[in-house]
Design a protein around this motif. Sequence first.
Motif, PDB file in Angstrom:
ATOM      1  N   UNK A  39       0.832  -1.209   0.000  1.00  0.00           N
ATOM      2  CA  UNK A  39       0.000   0.000   0.000  1.00  0.00           C
ATOM      3  C   UNK A  39       0.863   1.254   0.000  1.00  0.00           C
ATOM      4  N   UNK A  40       1.999   1.214   0.685  1.00  0.00           N
ATOM      5  CA  UNK A  40       2.915   2.357   0.683  1.00  0.00           C
ATOM      6  C   UNK A  40       3.496   2.548  -0.712  1.00  0.00           C
ATOM      7  N   UNK A  41       3.788   1.445  -1.388  1.00  0.00           N
ATOM      8  CA  UNK A  41       4.322   1.541  -2.749  1.00  0.00           C
ATOM      9  C   UNK A  41       3.236   1.887  -3.762  1.00  0.00           C
ATOM     10  N   UNK A  42       1.997   1.961  -3.282  1.00  0.00           N
ATOM     11  CA  UNK A  42       0.888   2.415  -4.123  1.00  0.00           C
ATOM     12  C   UNK A  42       0.377   3.764  -3.638  1.00  0.00           C
ATOM     13  N   UNK A  43       1.267   4.536  -3.003  1.00  0.00           N
ATOM     14  CA  UNK A  43       1.043   5.939  -2.656  1.00  0.00           C
ATOM     15  C   UNK A  43       0.314   6.178  -1.331  1.00  0.00           C
ATOM     16  N   UNK A  44       0.093   5.142  -0.546  1.00  0.00           N
ATOM     17  CA  UNK A  44      -0.529   5.348   0.761  1.00  0.00           C
ATOM     18  C   UNK A  44       0.469   6.007   1.711  1.00  0.00           C
ATOM     19  N   UNK A  45      -0.034   6.594   2.786  1.00  0.00           N
ATOM     20  CA  UNK A  45       0.857   7.254   3.744  1.00  0.00           C
ATOM     21  C   UNK A  45       0.504   6.887   5.184  1.00  0.00           C
ATOM     22  N   UNK A  46      -0.288   5.816   5.378  1.00  0.00           N
ATOM     23  CA  UNK A  46      -0.638   5.489   6.754  1.00  0.00           C
ATOM     24  C   UNK A  46       0.450   4.667   7.422  1.00  0.00           C
ATOM     25  N   UNK A  47       0.531   4.797   8.748  1.00  0.00           N
ATOM     26  CA  UNK A  47       1.541   4.078   9.514  1.00  0.00           C
ATOM     27  C   UNK A  47       1.172   2.599   9.604  1.00  0.00           C
ATOM     28  N   UNK A  48       2.178   1.782   9.838  1.00  0.00           N
ATOM     29  CA  UNK A  48       1.960   0.343   9.944  1.00  0.00           C
ATOM     30  C   UNK A  48       1.011   0.021  11.096  1.00  0.00           C
ATOM     31  N   UNK A  49       1.211   0.690  12.230  1.00  0.00           N
ATOM     32  CA  UNK A  49       0.336   0.454  13.378  1.00  0.00           C
ATOM     33  C   UNK A  49      -1.102   0.833  13.089  1.00  0.00           C
ATOM     34  N   UNK A  50      -1.317   1.916  12.376  1.00  0.00           N
ATOM     35  CA  UNK A  50      -2.678   2.317  12.014  1.00  0.00           C
ATOM     36  C   UNK A  50      -3.320   1.276  11.100  1.00  0.00           C
TER      37      UNK A  50
END
Length: 368
Positions: free
Chosen positions: A126-137
């Motif tokens: 998801x981060x490599x698809x432009x997401x910015x949420x934290x792993x814990x979230x």
Amino acid sequence: MARRVYLHVGAPKTGSTYVQHVLWKNWSALRDAGILLPGSSTAHDQAMADLREVYWRDGDARWTWDRLAAKCRKWSGDVIISNEGLGAATGEQAARAVESLQPAEVHVVVAGRDLWRTFPSTWQQSIRARSAWRFGDFLRAVEAGKFDTFWDNYTAPRMLRRWGDLVPAERRHLVTVPPSGAPHDLLWRRFAGVLGIPDGLCELDVPTSNPSLGAAEAEVLRRVNQALGDRYPLRTPYQKVVQRHLVDAVLKRRPNELKFGVGLERAEWVSDLADQQIKELRDYPCQVVGDLAELRPTGMKQTLIPDDLADAQVLDAAIQTIVGMLGHADALGRRADRHPEEVLSRLGARAAGGVRRRLRHAIRRDPA
């Protein structure tokens, strides 16, 4: 019309990159054996985006699902369509896909992986698809039932039902991903058995996986995504700039020194979820290749969580990333500064090669 069509629809992060690399590298050998991969890997990706009608579909994409299906209808042997994004299709979209390939014998292939490895892989994807949420979230959202998309789009049970219910039980296939430490070609041999690919037909000398980012590298990318705002939106602009020049050129190439994972405080939760998945899949009529027990996590140990990284660790990774991007920019500049005659010579050689290929093709079609 094709005799059989194998739809490999997911799930993401289950070794699909490795399997697809083998398939496309051996395209000619497979075709000679009567097994067609229609179009190209790009065609499969564009057709997936068209089928799902996703908002980030490239407006200039040439391949639609109907065009890919038409290629299948012109082939008399077996066909393989492989794209892990297909699994996220709705029930209606999946039904449209299967119907478009009939009266061929349609098979649905889904892969499943244990959740202990799936959770961090999914977040990183998801981060490599432009997401910015934290792993814990991300984990808390799954725990609280606020991210149902994870179960729909990244795990086997629901995906298998959406697609598998459209075909008879004997044409539903679940491939379990082997545990860490298994022979590197075991996953391929499982897929090959389902797809009817004879042993020894394909060369397996290809990258085994899509390289993972370390905790610091993933956190750098997450913060970059956060800072980008509206620049380089999904999907094509982000891929052409951020994915190409940051992720592929630099972050993927850095040593994965700080691995990350769920954390032992959630081990019991993950184990309970795995047991639920195994029971659900055991009760669902399908052909299991591998062992459902492989969906139960093993070797769980305490690992770093990206949220807990010290600022100094992230700063160091960011500085090293800048150094890597400078080297990448320098290489691109050197390539652009090549002597014009050299570029023209190469273009001329390619053009001549294209003419020769077209002539050979014309002779094969009309030897007289």
